[in-house]
Write an enzyme that holds these catalytic residues in place. Sequence first.
Site, PDB file in Angstrom:
ATOM      1  N   GLU A   1      -7.428  44.049 -14.739  1.00 38.52           N
ATOM      2  CA  GLU A   1      -6.195  43.354 -15.130  1.00 38.52           C
ATOM      3  C   GLU A   1      -6.230  41.923 -14.612  1.00 38.52           C
ATOM      4  OE1 GLU A   1      -2.760  46.334 -15.800  1.00 38.52           O
ATOM      5  OE2 GLU A   1      -2.823  45.872 -13.687  1.00 38.52           O
TER       6      GLU A   1
ATOM      7  N   GLY B   1       2.160  40.402 -17.585  1.00 40.87           N
ATOM      8  CA  GLY B   1       3.566  40.054 -17.778  1.00 40.87           C
ATOM      9  C   GLY B   1       3.789  38.645 -18.291  1.00 40.87           C
TER      10      GLY B   1
ATOM     11  N   LYS C   1       6.617  50.105 -13.376  1.00 42.59           N
ATOM     12  CA  LYS C   1       7.018  49.227 -12.256  1.00 42.59           C
ATOM     13  C   LYS C   1       8.400  49.661 -11.757  1.00 42.59           C
ATOM     14  CE  LYS C   1       3.965  45.839 -14.224  1.00 42.59           C
ATOM     15  NZ  LYS C   1       3.557  44.470 -14.393  1.00 42.59           N
TER      16      LYS C   1
ATOM     17  N   GLU D   1       0.428  43.160  -8.282  1.00 47.49           N
ATOM     18  CA  GLU D   1       1.729  42.905  -7.642  1.00 47.49           C
ATOM     19  C   GLU D   1       1.719  43.418  -6.203  1.00 47.49           C
ATOM     20  OE1 GLU D   1       4.053  44.627 -10.777  1.00 47.49           O
ATOM     21  OE2 GLU D   1       3.435  42.958 -12.039  1.00 47.49           O
TER      22      GLU D   1
ATOM     23  N   ASN E   1       2.678  51.721 -16.880  1.00 53.98           N
ATOM     24  CA  ASN E   1       3.135  51.374 -15.537  1.00 53.98           C
ATOM     25  C   ASN E   1       4.556  50.829 -15.661  1.00 53.98           C
ATOM     26  OD1 ASN E   1       3.574  50.337 -13.003  1.00 53.98           O
ATOM     27  ND2 ASN E   1       2.036  48.708 -13.163  1.00 53.98           N
TER      28      ASN E   1
ATOM     29  N   SER F   1      -0.530  42.237 -20.654  1.00 52.93           N
ATOM     30  CA  SER F   1       0.158  41.902 -21.903  1.00 52.93           C
ATOM     31  C   SER F   1      -0.367  42.673 -23.126  1.00 52.93           C
ATOM     32  CB  SER F   1       0.129  40.398 -22.156  1.00 52.93           C
ATOM     33  OG  SER F   1       0.832  39.717 -21.125  1.00 52.93           O
TER      34      SER F   1
ATOM     35  N   HIS G   1      -2.749  47.375  -7.459  1.00 54.64           N
ATOM     36  CA  HIS G   1      -2.163  46.571  -8.538  1.00 54.64           C
ATOM     37  C   HIS G   1      -1.949  45.145  -8.041  1.00 54.64           C
ATOM     38  CE1 HIS G   1       0.733  44.981 -11.389  1.00 54.64           C
ATOM     39  NE2 HIS G   1       0.231  45.863 -12.240  1.00 54.64           N
TER      40      HIS G   1
HETATM   41  P1  PGA Z   1       1.978  43.938 -18.608  1.00 57.13           P
HETATM   42  O1  PGA Z   1       1.663  44.606 -17.187  1.00 57.13           O
HETATM   43  O2  PGA Z   1       1.494  44.866 -19.658  1.00 57.13           O
HETATM   44  O3  PGA Z   1       3.466  43.764 -18.607  1.00 57.13           O
HETATM   45  O4  PGA Z   1       1.261  42.632 -18.634  1.00 57.13           O
HETATM   46  C1  PGA Z   1       0.448  45.285 -16.977  1.00 57.13           C
HETATM   47  C2  PGA Z   1       0.404  45.807 -15.577  1.00 57.13           C
HETATM   48  O5  PGA Z   1       0.987  45.184 -14.693  1.00 57.13           O
HETATM   49  O6  PGA Z   1      -0.194  46.854 -15.320  1.00 57.13           O
END
Ligand code: PGA
Length: 256
Positions: free
Chosen positions: A168, A174, A12, A98, A10, A213, A96
């Site tokens: 997640e 993140g 983003k 976000e 992803n 992460s 997601h």
């Molecule tokens: P990350 O993000 O691996 O940077 O923690 C995962 C995601 O948002 O799908």
Amino acid sequence: MNTKPIVAGNWKMNKSGEEGVSFVGKIKNRILDKAEAKVIFCPPFTSLFSIVKTLNGTDFGVGAQNAHFEVEGAYTGEISVGMLKSTGVQYVILGHSERRHIFGETDVWINKKIHAVLNAELVPIFCIGETLDDRKSNQTTQVLENQINLGLQGMDSIDPVKMIIAYEPVWAIGTGETASSDQVARAHGYVQSILERMFGQIAHEVPILYGGSVNENNATELIQTDGVDGFLVGGASLKEESFCGIVEQVSKFYKR
Ligand code: PGA
């Protein structure tokens, strides 16, 4: 599950069109012969066409990061599922954290989006996960159950094998903080049991990814965790070394 593990990147809101094409070109050359994992790139909308074209004729998948549920109309800034389909993508990330927490997407919206994506014969990568507050107040299972029940409402007649779930935990996205194997195994087991209640035995065929992460240092441990069928990777999917490292590790655990 008797399928290849999945590694979905992803991106983003990262990488220009040119950077994206150059990146997938390099990855393609590096891991094309190691087809022991299903690799999916999810770049921003503006790169979808060119990345689909770059990967044409390969086994790599391409997905979008969002979609609107209406077919067309006065929805400034939105992209319909039909528009996505015409770019040649096969997957769409939905729900997601976000989108839920920064842009205020509700379970009702996510449910409509899942319907729209499935109706278009694309595969939703349906994200669920608890916040730190949820976890601290022992609400994790309740939150997951609500997100699944509401997100998949009206889905009884749909073949669940046509979707992917991504667990997640919001606090692990993140942040550099990964959920422990034990936490992941429990959450995946729980998600699986909810799906089984909804769809019966066939639910065991629904891939459940872990995200939060994931990197080249924890991929081997996480992929061996019970119930983990692959990863949704954010930050580490932007760097060639990390992403290829994750794919290589995951490829060793093709659960035949
Ligand atoms: P990350 O993000 O691996 O940077 O923690 C995962 C995601 O948002 O799908």
